[in-house]
Design a protein around this motif. Structure first.
Motif, PDB file in Angstrom:
ATOM      1  N   UNK A  51       0.825  -1.195   0.000  1.00  0.00           N
ATOM      2  CA  UNK A  51       0.000   0.000   0.000  1.00  0.00           C
ATOM      3  C   UNK A  51       0.861   1.245   0.000  1.00  0.00           C
ATOM      4  N   UNK A  52       0.227   2.398   0.079  1.00  0.00           N
ATOM      5  CA  UNK A  52       0.939   3.665   0.059  1.00  0.00           C
ATOM      6  C   UNK A  52       1.147   4.182   1.483  1.00  0.00           C
ATOM      7  N   UNK A  53       2.334   4.731   1.722  1.00  0.00           N
ATOM      8  CA  UNK A  53       2.683   5.363   2.984  1.00  0.00           C
ATOM      9  C   UNK A  53       3.376   6.686   2.687  1.00  0.00           C
ATOM     10  N   UNK A  69       7.007  12.464   1.389  1.00  0.00           N
ATOM     11  CA  UNK A  69       6.727  11.986   0.039  1.00  0.00           C
ATOM     12  C   UNK A  69       5.903  10.707   0.082  1.00  0.00           C
ATOM     13  N   UNK A  70       4.962  10.603  -0.812  1.00  0.00           N
ATOM     14  CA  UNK A  70       4.123   9.418  -0.894  1.00  0.00           C
ATOM     15  C   UNK A  70       4.905   8.301  -1.582  1.00  0.00           C
ATOM     16  N   UNK A  71       4.980   7.125  -0.945  1.00  0.00           N
ATOM     17  CA  UNK A  71       5.700   5.981  -1.499  1.00  0.00           C
ATOM     18  C   UNK A  71       4.831   4.737  -1.410  1.00  0.00           C
ATOM     19  N   UNK A  82      10.358  -0.307  -0.867  1.00  0.00           N
ATOM     20  CA  UNK A  82       9.525   0.831  -1.252  1.00  0.00           C
ATOM     21  C   UNK A  82       9.837   1.286  -2.657  1.00  0.00           C
ATOM     22  N   UNK A  83       8.784   1.779  -3.295  1.00  0.00           N
ATOM     23  CA  UNK A  83       8.806   2.184  -4.694  1.00  0.00           C
ATOM     24  C   UNK A  83       8.204   3.582  -4.772  1.00  0.00           C
ATOM     25  N   UNK A  84       8.445   4.272  -5.854  1.00  0.00           N
ATOM     26  CA  UNK A  84       7.810   5.572  -6.038  1.00  0.00           C
ATOM     27  C   UNK A  84       6.317   5.419  -6.316  1.00  0.00           C
ATOM     28  N   UNK A  85       5.977   4.434  -7.155  1.00  0.00           N
ATOM     29  CA  UNK A  85       4.566   4.138  -7.455  1.00  0.00           C
ATOM     30  C   UNK A  85       4.376   2.625  -7.505  1.00  0.00           C
ATOM     31  N   UNK A  90      11.220  -2.438 -10.017  1.00  0.00           N
ATOM     32  CA  UNK A  90      12.370  -2.619  -9.125  1.00  0.00           C
ATOM     33  C   UNK A  90      12.280  -1.619  -7.968  1.00  0.00           C
ATOM     34  N   UNK A  91      12.527  -2.090  -6.745  1.00  0.00           N
ATOM     35  CA  UNK A  91      12.375  -1.211  -5.587  1.00  0.00           C
ATOM     36  C   UNK A  91      13.475  -0.159  -5.507  1.00  0.00           C
ATOM     37  N   UNK A  92      13.145   0.967  -4.913  1.00  0.00           N
ATOM     38  CA  UNK A  92      14.136   2.016  -4.665  1.00  0.00           C
ATOM     39  C   UNK A  92      15.011   1.643  -3.484  1.00  0.00           C
ATOM     40  N   UNK A  93      14.420   0.934  -2.524  1.00  0.00           N
ATOM     41  CA  UNK A  93      15.171   0.518  -1.340  1.00  0.00           C
ATOM     42  C   UNK A  93      14.507  -0.718  -0.756  1.00  0.00           C
ATOM     43  N   UNK A  94      15.308  -1.617  -0.185  1.00  0.00           N
ATOM     44  CA  UNK A  94      14.794  -2.815   0.470  1.00  0.00           C
ATOM     45  C   UNK A  94      15.371  -2.870   1.870  1.00  0.00           C
TER      46      UNK A  94
END
Length: 104
Positions: A51-53, A69-71, A82-85, A90-94
């Protein structure tokens, strides 16, 4: 020592070496099986959620703008990605949540 005695001694030592190798292999397999983690019978399955956080962005943006920022986040197999959308593959960070408790 006769030739037949030498052959018997040679085959006995060869058979003994083969037996030792087989026994070592069997013990290695046994150690491997014992070292595997066994699932606890009363363990709870790891939650899988998405979901979005809002994520705090640790940088100044100017004009006194917001730093949240919404992620899109996904919790799977003990990892929080987490991803931008939600469309990104591919995730931005794990973040690995090893030894952490997750509650609903």
């Amino acid at each position: 020592m006769s030739a037949s005695t030498e052959r018997v001694a040679s085959s006995a030592s060869g058979g003994s070496e083969e037996h030792l190798r087989a026994e070592i292999y069997r013990l290695q397999q046994q150690v491997h099986e014992l070292s595997r983690p066994k699932p606890a019978e009363d363990s709870v399955a790891a939650p899988e959620k998405s979901g979005y956080l809002f994520k705090w962005q640790d940088r100044s943006i100017g004009w006194g703008g917001t730093k949240w920022g919404l992620r899109y986040v996904r919790l799977e197999n003990g990892r929080l990605s987490y991803y931008r959308t939600h469309e990104e593959r591919s995730p931005r960070y794990v973040l690995t949540l090893k030894d952490c408790a997750v509650r609903d």
